[in-house]
Design a protein around this motif. Sequence first.
Motif, PDB file in Angstrom:
ATOM      1  N   PHE A  15       0.915  -1.285   0.043  1.00 40.05           N
ATOM      2  CA  PHE A  15      -0.199  -0.209  -0.082  1.00 40.05           C
ATOM      3  C   PHE A  15       0.810   1.153   0.099  1.00 40.05           C
ATOM      4  CE2 PHE A  15      -2.242   3.288   2.389  1.00 40.05           C
ATOM      5  CZ  PHE A  15      -3.259   3.753   1.603  1.00 40.05           C
ATOM      6  N   THR A  19       1.335   3.904  -3.002  1.00 38.84           N
ATOM      7  CA  THR A  19       1.016   5.416  -2.679  1.00 38.84           C
ATOM      8  C   THR A  19       1.929   6.311  -3.018  1.00 38.84           C
ATOM      9  OG1 THR A  19      -0.521   4.772  -0.904  1.00 38.84           O
ATOM     10  CG2 THR A  19       0.130   6.965  -0.789  1.00 38.84           C
ATOM     11  N   SER A  44      -3.429   0.885  -5.332  1.00 36.21           N
ATOM     12  CA  SER A  44      -3.430   1.438  -3.901  1.00 36.21           C
ATOM     13  C   SER A  44      -4.785   1.207  -3.246  1.00 36.21           C
ATOM     14  CB  SER A  44      -2.888   2.925  -4.103  1.00 36.21           C
ATOM     15  OG  SER A  44      -3.121   3.403  -2.331  1.00 36.21           O
TER      16      SER A  44
END
Length: 147
Positions: A15, A19, A44
């Motif tokens: 994640f 990002t 994401s």
Amino acid sequence: MNKDYLNLIFSGFLFILFTLAIIEALTFSKLAQFFPLYISIAGSALTLIYLITEVYKLYKQKVKEGEQIKISLLAPLRYIGWILGYLVLIYIGGLMLATAIFLILFLILESRMNFIHTGISIIAVLIGVSLLSSALDIYWPTNLLGL
């Protein structure tokens, strides 16, 4: 360390990676940011959804102390080494040479594939990369050997 917690740590890492890729893609020109930006947003979002569902499942699940599975943290390091070695080979010898060397070593040493199947796989991958490179007009950066 429990397998579920390692899964959460890895999902959290993915994640964060997606990002950061979103943030980096926003610095590209409008024409160049289309693909990396939307892939990063999708990655994401899907990783966040997966992370939330796994945290919820782990919260609901009562993990008993006797049922914890010991996970070796050194086993994945072998594959990280393969990837790092591939990147070093690309830096030194270029994509095509590095791909051929990487596939020879990986398919024979890791997957125990025989020489005939390894050769067929290498030829297919190199032809595929060459066709995609010419069809998409991809410019591969130079390397240390100048290939």
